[in-house]
Design a protein around this motif. Structure first.
Motif, PDB file in Angstrom:
ATOM      1  N   PRO A  68       0.866  -1.464  -0.020  1.00 14.50           N
ATOM      2  CA  PRO A  68       0.005   0.146  -0.083  1.00 14.50           C
ATOM      3  C   PRO A  68       0.934   1.005   0.038  1.00 14.50           C
ATOM      4  N   SER A  69       0.306   2.395  -0.037  1.00  8.27           N
ATOM      5  CA  SER A  69       0.974   3.710  -0.219  1.00  8.27           C
ATOM      6  C   SER A  69       1.948   3.948   1.311  1.00  8.27           C
ATOM      7  N   ARG A  70       2.538   4.903   0.990  1.00  9.82           N
ATOM      8  CA  ARG A  70       3.407   5.002   2.182  1.00  9.82           C
ATOM      9  C   ARG A  70       2.686   5.729   3.222  1.00  9.82           C
ATOM     10  N   ALA A  71       1.549   6.605   2.962  1.00  7.01           N
ATOM     11  CA  ALA A  71       0.892   7.126   3.803  1.00  7.01           C
ATOM     12  C   ALA A  71       0.076   5.941   4.758  1.00  7.01           C
ATOM     13  N   ARG A  72      -0.722   5.065   3.866  1.00  9.00           N
ATOM     14  CA  ARG A  72      -1.361   3.985   4.550  1.00  9.00           C
ATOM     15  C   ARG A  72      -0.294   3.304   5.447  1.00  9.00           C
ATOM     16  N   LEU A  73       0.979   2.957   5.028  1.00  8.19           N
ATOM     17  CA  LEU A  73       1.558   1.930   5.972  1.00  8.19           C
ATOM     18  C   LEU A  73       1.906   2.545   6.947  1.00  8.19           C
ATOM     19  N   ASP A  75       0.077   5.052   8.672  1.00 10.24           N
ATOM     20  CA  ASP A  75      -1.070   4.960   9.499  1.00 10.24           C
ATOM     21  C   ASP A  75      -1.326   3.599   9.978  1.00 10.24           C
ATOM     22  N   ASP A  76      -1.161   2.322   9.501  1.00  9.54           N
ATOM     23  CA  ASP A  76      -1.148   1.217  10.076  1.00  9.54           C
ATOM     24  C   ASP A  76      -0.135   0.992  11.253  1.00  9.54           C
ATOM     25  N   ASN A  81      -1.300  -1.869  13.653  1.00 11.26           N
ATOM     26  CA  ASN A  81      -1.934  -2.853  12.776  1.00 11.26           C
ATOM     27  C   ASN A  81      -1.120  -3.752  12.069  1.00 11.26           C
TER      28      ASN A  81
END
Length: 258
Positions: A68-73, A75-76, A81
């Motif tokens: 996934p995108s940097r931002a999603r990672l 956030d996880d 998560n």
């Protein structure tokens, strides 16, 4: 590398480093007195180098080896998560062995792997090895930590003195001479029944098929073993460990009985 196993056959649990809930289910078998197997948890190590900080975590990428995108990672990671490398180095898990299968990430892999190997050497020395499909990644590992054990993974197999390399980088397929891979300590081959196993004992057929793995000074690890009977039999072919896989593995951690 044999020191990792304490004189026992290695029972590898595929993907358990990606899920802390699964990981802790291995503890009773790993700490059992007189255990028959050495319990080994495998997982997909990915990385994100962001603002000078290397985030190291376990996640299986998509089928095209994308994250996934940097931002999603980020956030996880912030939400907890993703299981991080730091967490598996807890004293609670010191009875387990680990396989870090190198996948992909954002940022310079040298920077990320330098941190990963430093942590593993400090907190899990003698309890892990690094696996990859790309031999160049294993060269990088050895340049950063010469004493870290490594294994090269092939789902297609070994043919004579040649290993079939499969990676997402071009060329997708190539043949590698087993005798010219100094960065590789072991070869991980996905188990595939062959015609030879129909006319000779399974154990002998596997040993003969992989004879150049042994003569090149590499250890043999077998992947994709889907039932207890085959798992028990492959222990007699010269391999040091095997992966258990399939639905039954997910439902019954202890097969075959320890």
């Amino acid at each position: 590398m044999l020191d990792l196993f304490n004189g026992r056959f290695g029972r590898i649990h595929h993907g358990f480093l990606n899920d802390y809930g699964k990981l802790i289910t291995l503890l009773p078998a790993a700490s059992s007195p007189g255990a028959r197997f050495t319990e080994i948890a495998e997982g997909d190590l990915c990385w994100l180098v962001d603002r000078g900080r290397s985030h190291l975590f376990f996640k299986h990428p998509s089928l095209t080896n994308r994250l996934p995108s940097r931002a999603r990672l980020l956030d996880d990671l912030h939400r907890g998560n993703l299981l991080t490398l730091d967490k598996i180095l807890s004293p609670r898990l010191k009875s387990l062995r680990f396989i870090l299968e190198l996948k992909t990430g954002y940022g310079d892999p040298r920077v990320a792997l330098r941190k990963a190997l430093r942590l593993m050497q400090r907190h899990a020395r003698g309890r892990y090895w690094v696996d990859a499909f790309n031999p160049q990644m294993l060269k990088l590992v050895k340049s950063l930590s010469p004493h870290t054990p490594t294994s090269l993974h092939t789902p297609i197999g070994v043919y004579g003195r040649y290993l079939v390399r499969t990676t997402y980088e071009r060329p997708r397929l190539s043949l590698l001479d087993l005798y010219r891979l100094p960065q590789v300590d072991a070869v991980t081959v996905t188990f595939q029944p062959r015609p030879s196993t129909m006319v000779r004992p399974l154990e002998a057929a596997i040993a003969q098929t992989h004879r150049h793995v042994f003569s090149a000074g590499k250890h043999l690890i077998l992947g994709g073993i889907r039932n207890p009977r085959t798992f028990n039999r492959v222990q007699q072919c010269g391999a040091v460990a095997a992966y258990r896989s399939g639905k039954r593995h997910a439902q019954q951690v202890a097969w075959p009985a320890a």
